[in-house]
Design a protein around this motif. Structure first.
Motif, mmCIF file in Angstrom:
data_model
loop_
_atom_site.group_PDB
_atom_site.id
_atom_site.type_symbol
_atom_site.label_atom_id
_atom_site.label_comp_id
_atom_site.label_asym_id
_atom_site.label_seq_id
_atom_site.Cartn_x
_atom_site.Cartn_y
_atom_site.Cartn_z
ATOM 1 N N ALA A 31 0.839 -1.205 0.000
ATOM 2 C CA ALA A 31 0.000 0.000 0.000
ATOM 3 C C ALA A 31 0.873 1.254 0.000
ATOM 4 O O ALA A 31 0.602 2.211 -0.743
ATOM 5 C CB ALA A 31 -0.938 -0.007 1.196
ATOM 6 N N LEU A 32 1.926 1.251 0.806
ATOM 7 C CA LEU A 32 2.857 2.375 0.830
ATOM 8 C C LEU A 32 3.531 2.559 -0.534
ATOM 9 O O LEU A 32 3.678 3.690 -1.017
ATOM 10 C CB LEU A 32 3.916 2.161 1.919
ATOM 11 N N ALA A 33 3.912 1.470 -1.161
ATOM 12 C CA ALA A 33 4.546 1.549 -2.478
ATOM 13 C C ALA A 33 3.589 2.155 -3.504
ATOM 14 O O ALA A 33 3.996 2.998 -4.313
ATOM 15 C CB ALA A 33 4.997 0.164 -2.934
ATOM 16 N N GLN A 34 2.330 1.757 -3.467
ATOM 17 C CA GLN A 34 1.358 2.288 -4.418
ATOM 18 C C GLN A 34 1.086 3.768 -4.159
ATOM 19 O O GLN A 34 0.942 4.555 -5.098
ATOM 20 C CB GLN A 34 0.056 1.486 -4.375
ATOM 21 N N LEU A 35 1.001 4.146 -2.901
ATOM 22 C CA LEU A 35 0.797 5.565 -2.582
ATOM 23 C C LEU A 35 2.000 6.411 -2.986
ATOM 24 O O LEU A 35 1.847 7.553 -3.419
ATOM 25 C CB LEU A 35 0.505 5.744 -1.098
ATOM 26 N N SER A 36 3.188 5.843 -2.866
ATOM 27 C CA SER A 36 4.376 6.615 -3.247
ATOM 28 C C SER A 36 4.430 6.850 -4.756
ATOM 29 O O SER A 36 5.112 7.758 -5.214
ATOM 30 C CB SER A 36 5.650 5.924 -2.754
ATOM 31 N N THR A 113 -3.457 11.053 -26.089
ATOM 32 C CA THR A 113 -2.632 10.659 -24.954
ATOM 33 C C THR A 113 -2.907 11.560 -23.760
ATOM 34 O O THR A 113 -3.413 12.664 -23.887
ATOM 35 C CB THR A 113 -1.124 10.750 -25.291
ATOM 36 N N CYS A 114 -2.522 11.058 -22.624
ATOM 37 C CA CYS A 114 -2.620 11.809 -21.376
ATOM 38 C C CYS A 114 -1.202 12.042 -20.871
ATOM 39 O O CYS A 114 -0.379 11.132 -20.897
ATOM 40 C CB CYS A 114 -3.432 11.011 -20.356
ATOM 41 N N VAL A 115 -0.913 13.242 -20.431
ATOM 42 C CA VAL A 115 0.427 13.581 -19.968
ATOM 43 C C VAL A 115 0.334 14.110 -18.541
ATOM 44 O O VAL A 115 -0.518 14.936 -18.235
ATOM 45 C CB VAL A 115 1.071 14.651 -20.887
ATOM 46 N N GLY A 116 1.211 13.605 -17.680
ATOM 47 C CA GLY A 116 1.263 14.098 -16.313
ATOM 48 C C GLY A 116 0.846 13.049 -15.293
ATOM 49 O O GLY A 116 0.370 11.968 -15.636
ATOM 50 N N PRO A 117 1.034 13.376 -14.032
ATOM 51 C CA PRO A 117 0.757 12.407 -12.965
ATOM 52 C C PRO A 117 -0.725 12.098 -12.776
ATOM 53 O O PRO A 117 -1.071 11.058 -12.234
ATOM 54 C CB PRO A 117 1.342 13.068 -11.714
ATOM 55 N N ALA A 118 -1.596 12.961 -13.233
ATOM 56 C CA ALA A 118 -3.030 12.730 -13.037
ATOM 57 C C ALA A 118 -3.541 11.542 -13.843
ATOM 58 O O ALA A 118 -4.605 11.003 -13.536
ATOM 59 C CB ALA A 118 -3.815 13.979 -13.411
ATOM 60 N N CYS A 119 -2.789 11.119 -14.850
ATOM 61 C CA CYS A 119 -3.247 10.042 -15.728
ATOM 62 C C CYS A 119 -3.444 8.726 -14.980
ATOM 63 O O CYS A 119 -4.347 7.963 -15.302
ATOM 64 C CB CYS A 119 -2.251 9.831 -16.860
ATOM 65 N N PHE A 120 -2.597 8.452 -14.006
ATOM 66 C CA PHE A 120 -2.675 7.177 -13.299
ATOM 67 C C PHE A 120 -2.872 7.324 -11.794
ATOM 68 O O PHE A 120 -2.883 6.329 -11.077
ATOM 69 C CB PHE A 120 -1.411 6.346 -13.568
ATOM 70 N N ARG A 121 -3.021 8.541 -11.298
ATOM 71 C CA ARG A 121 -3.132 8.747 -9.856
ATOM 72 C C ARG A 121 -4.316 7.986 -9.258
ATOM 73 O O ARG A 121 -4.186 7.345 -8.216
ATOM 74 C CB ARG A 121 -3.235 10.230 -9.536
ATOM 75 N N ALA A 122 -5.454 8.018 -9.907
ATOM 76 C CA ALA A 122 -6.626 7.300 -9.383
ATOM 77 C C ALA A 122 -6.363 5.796 -9.332
ATOM 78 O O ALA A 122 -6.787 5.117 -8.393
ATOM 79 C CB ALA A 122 -7.850 7.601 -10.230
ATOM 80 N N THR A 123 -5.639 5.284 -10.309
ATOM 81 C CA THR A 123 -5.296 3.854 -10.311
ATOM 82 C C THR A 123 -4.429 3.505 -9.114
ATOM 83 O O THR A 123 -4.653 2.495 -8.446
ATOM 84 C CB THR A 123 -4.559 3.488 -11.614
ATOM 85 N N TRP A 124 -3.439 4.351 -8.815
ATOM 86 C CA TRP A 124 -2.562 4.077 -7.667
ATOM 87 C C TRP A 124 -3.348 4.119 -6.364
ATOM 88 O O TRP A 124 -3.095 3.323 -5.458
ATOM 89 C CB TRP A 124 -1.393 5.058 -7.616
ATOM 90 N N VAL A 126 -6.533 3.362 -5.983
ATOM 91 C CA VAL A 126 -7.344 2.130 -5.912
ATOM 92 C C VAL A 126 -6.462 0.934 -5.558
ATOM 93 O O VAL A 126 -6.847 0.084 -4.745
ATOM 94 C CB VAL A 126 -8.103 1.896 -7.235
ATOM 95 N N LEU A 127 -5.277 0.864 -6.131
ATOM 96 C CA LEU A 127 -4.355 -0.222 -5.792
ATOM 97 C C LEU A 127 -3.915 -0.151 -4.332
ATOM 98 O O LEU A 127 -3.819 -1.182 -3.658
ATOM 99 C CB LEU A 127 -3.139 -0.185 -6.712
ATOM 100 N N ALA A 128 -3.666 1.045 -3.844
ATOM 101 C CA ALA A 128 -3.299 1.200 -2.433
ATOM 102 C C ALA A 128 -4.457 0.789 -1.530
ATOM 103 O O ALA A 128 -4.254 0.121 -0.510
ATOM 104 C CB ALA A 128 -2.882 2.639 -2.144
ATOM 105 N N ALA A 129 -5.672 1.166 -1.903
ATOM 106 C CA ALA A 129 -6.848 0.763 -1.122
ATOM 107 C C ALA A 129 -7.019 -0.757 -1.137
ATOM 108 O O ALA A 129 -7.365 -1.360 -0.107
ATOM 109 C CB ALA A 129 -8.103 1.454 -1.654
ATOM 110 N N SER A 130 -6.757 -1.381 -2.267
ATOM 111 C CA SER A 130 -6.843 -2.842 -2.355
ATOM 112 C C SER A 130 -5.795 -3.506 -1.465
ATOM 113 O O SER A 130 -6.075 -4.503 -0.805
ATOM 114 C CB SER A 130 -6.656 -3.303 -3.796
ATOM 115 N N SER A 131 -4.600 -2.943 -1.444
ATOM 116 C CA SER A 131 -3.549 -3.487 -0.576
ATOM 117 C C SER A 131 -3.897 -3.288 0.888
ATOM 118 O O SER A 131 -3.637 -4.158 1.723
ATOM 119 C CB SER A 131 -2.204 -2.826 -0.890
ATOM 120 N N PHE A 132 -4.489 -2.145 1.202
ATOM 121 C CA PHE A 132 -4.911 -1.906 2.579
ATOM 122 C C PHE A 132 -6.024 -2.873 2.969
ATOM 123 O O PHE A 132 -6.054 -3.375 4.093
ATOM 124 C CB PHE A 132 -5.358 -0.455 2.760
#
Length: 142
Positions: A31-36, A113-124, A126-132
């Protein structure tokens, strides 16, 4: 790698801490890795990749040991096979369906295309929530 060997050795050497707690710690590490990954700079990307690798390595060494404690009989192979398929199925669901959906959602209208950190932030997130959630479920293992 270090994550797999370290987790397996620690779970064998330190018997006073239940093996399920290693799974709990590993899920929290993931979860920490995904949030980072939500931090948009190169230094945090290196750290995130390292933590993710350690966490995956620990998972693949802890699961046979933990499942062996519970299913040492004839069903061990079936249960271990199902547990080892979980990351593959999760990769299909999260990277193929979820990440592409969030990527399209974050892309500007009519852009290829999507450029920038917002492109995958929601995915990270959700992955962090799944790990939690996995960490919370691993607390139930006795």
């Amino acid at each position: 790698g270090g994550g797999g060997a370290g987790a397996a050795l620690a779970s064998d050497q330190f018997k006073r801490w239940p093996r399920a707690n290693y799974l709990l710690a590993n899920s929290l590490l993931m979860a920490l890795a995904q949030l980072s990954l939500c931090i948009p700079n190169l230094s945090s990307l290196y750290l995130s990749c390292f933590l993710t690798g350690v966490s995956f390595g620990a998972y693949f060494s802890l699961m046979p040991v933990i499942l062996g404690d519970f299913f040492a009989g004839s069903d061990f192979g079936k249960v271990l096979g199902a547990a080892m398929m979980a990351p593959t199925l999760g990769s299909l669901v999260f990277s193929t369906f979820l990440a592409s959906t969030f990527y399209k959602w974050a892309s500007p209208a009519h852009a290829a295309t999507c450029v920038g950190p917002a492109c995958f932030r929601a995915t990270w997130f959700v992955l962090a929530a799944s790990s939690f959630l996995a960490a919370q479920l691993s607390r139930k293992i006795k």
